[in-house]
Design a protein around this motif. Sequence first.
Motif, PDB file in Angstrom:
ATOM      1  N   GLN A 146       0.807  -1.213   0.000  1.00 52.84           N
ATOM      2  CA  GLN A 146       0.000   0.000   0.000  1.00 52.84           C
ATOM      3  C   GLN A 146       0.846   1.272   0.000  1.00 52.84           C
ATOM      4  OE1 GLN A 146      -3.073  -0.273  -0.593  1.00 52.84           O
ATOM      5  NE2 GLN A 146      -3.326  -2.457  -0.204  1.00 52.84           N
ATOM      6  N   GLU A 147       1.991   1.246   0.666  1.00 49.34           N
ATOM      7  CA  GLU A 147       2.831   2.445   0.701  1.00 49.34           C
ATOM      8  C   GLU A 147       3.351   2.778  -0.694  1.00 49.34           C
ATOM      9  OE1 GLU A 147       5.901   2.151   3.576  1.00 49.34           O
ATOM     10  OE2 GLU A 147       4.550   1.927   5.272  1.00 49.34           O
ATOM     11  N   THR A 183      -5.951   0.933   3.938  1.00 50.20           N
ATOM     12  CA  THR A 183      -5.237   1.202   5.189  1.00 50.20           C
ATOM     13  C   THR A 183      -6.195   1.722   6.258  1.00 50.20           C
ATOM     14  OG1 THR A 183      -4.611   3.385   4.279  1.00 50.20           O
ATOM     15  CG2 THR A 183      -3.001   1.610   4.103  1.00 50.20           C
ATOM     16  N   GLN A 532       1.417   0.791  15.078  1.00 51.79           N
ATOM     17  CA  GLN A 532       1.166   2.079  14.431  1.00 51.79           C
ATOM     18  C   GLN A 532       0.732   3.188  15.401  1.00 51.79           C
ATOM     19  OE1 GLN A 532      -1.416   1.197  11.088  1.00 51.79           O
ATOM     20  NE2 GLN A 532       0.315   1.324   9.675  1.00 51.79           N
TER      21      GLN A 532
END
Length: 648
Positions: A146-147, A183, A532
């Motif tokens: 995803q990044e 995300t 996170q």
Amino acid sequence: MKFLACLRLTALCLTLLSSNLVIAQIPKSLDSLETYVQTHPPTDTNYVNALLRLGNLTTKTKANYDRADSLLRVAEKVASKLNFGRGIYQANTFLGSNYYLLGRGQQTLEYLQKALAIAEANKLSPRILANAMTNLGTAYRNLNQQEKALDISLRSLRMQEQYNIQPRNENTYMGIGHALKETKRPREAIGYFQQALVLNRNLKYPYGMAISEQNIGRCYDDLDQYDKALAYYRIAGKHAKESESELLQADILVNTGLVLRKSKRLEEAKRSIEQALVLNKKQESKGAMATDYFNLGQVYEELKDYKLAEQNMKKALALANELKDNTKIAIYTQGLADVYGGMKDFQQAYVFQLERNQRMDSTTTVRTSAEVQRMVAKYETEKKEAQIKLLQQQAKLNQQERERIQFRTNVFIAGSVLLLLLGASVSAWLLNRSRFQRLEEAQKLRKQIAHDLHDEVGSTLSSISILSGHTDTLLRQNRPGMDTSETAQRLVQKIYTDARQILESIDEIIWTINPGNDSLHRIALRLQEYAQPLMESKGVECSFQIDPALGDAPISMEVRRSLYLIGKEAINNLIKYSGATQATVRFERKNDQLQVMIQDNGRGFDPAQLSERTGQSSMKQRAEAMGGSLDVQSAPGQGTRLQLVINP
């Protein structure tokens, strides 16, 4: 099951890119395009563009991927002979789209990386370069990177802004929206999907409008705002009909049915999924048909119409077996076990539950007994979490009461297992050595749970009890000249902290024993969810990378628990002691080994001077118990690098 529909729908966005490159004089319908390519010689760029359009429409309207693949490869070959850079680029783009629809993520990535390289080498226009970046973002999302997906999609948007490309590529906004949604940021994603919708409206492009509206609906679905989700799905359905794409209509109908099912509007959900099934039958899409049959089966199960639920799920399982889709086979087999449980046909429920367990773990069947216990508890008491609730109740009862309940539970489990075995005409299992091994493993699991509850919860509950009594005494005394309120406040804060610790401990215990979490990928996601918020609270910029090769590979409960505790301890040390501003957590699979790397740019330390506060010795002991190794590399002022290697 929504994932499969969403995957196909996302891929459809890819097939729209660069369609404006085709010259206007080329026919638009499938029949006229077929005639055109059969009657024109392969000597000019118009022929290439006709093949590209024909391949694109064959995918979008007919879902005939083999035919489209053949057309696009011919187009690429002719374009290469003509040195037609745009044609080579577009052929690779559409080939990547086809592989995306077929679920071949790595091949999708390779073709789209090649397309971007071709666009750069041929110095194609900024618009085409931006489109190629957007496509590549889709491929990265498919591989759960995803990044990278978000980074290259934002690069595409910046290029469009730099060169003032008008109109903007709506799929760039869609790509950013998808990355945000994946995300778990659906509210932010809605804004980008809405910008894509505005662009498609300006283009008067119903196909793109339908996709944008469907994605907005999916975000509201994630937010549990089902009425808003349904409103967008219905508008999307109208635009899908205008675009004459039956594949897109089927996707929207499936998502509509799933939301209606969540809203307990089961009859409407059934009609919606049945309509999707009709369209997918016309498309001869067996994977989509399997999904539709299974979703219908789940609706009938909630309607208590178990016969129709059984029929539909059997059709789904037959198609999954035909496609050799092991993931779907496991899901559908579990679904049939649940249906037979609802029908009180425990013999068939046991058979399908056993088959599901064997597929999930081909090397051992020691979890079968525990699964039977879970199944019996569910079907006899109609409570899916009966065993966990029972353990939680035991933590609150005195020793004598716990022993009495444990005895009754053991009698109930033994009787239920005996009933299942007799009903299944497998009394020989009572004399089989493997049965005793499974029972022994189940007993070991119960002892482990009880041990964890005692260690993690028992002492803390005792502390809360003592502190509560002391607080009550202070408040009742309220002696003049004594600051009892401040002392009581500190005690209450301690009680609050201990209570939260209990909740976290129970949550971790439940997560650890849940068989649904028996995969490397689920461990990585669990640690990401844990890390996170802590990283953000300390201003640490964290890159969390999960190798797609992890997949859903099974892993034992003991290894999963030790791996999670090592990762959690390492992350806590990073937050507390490193003073880092950047960190990287990477999970990857190499040569059948799992490698976990946690690295930061903090102040570092001398590894030779072990400190109990960092728990290094405990982490190394856990690693060795798993048959792995833990390597810690650090030096003052040079950050820290921790690498764990195990054979899962």
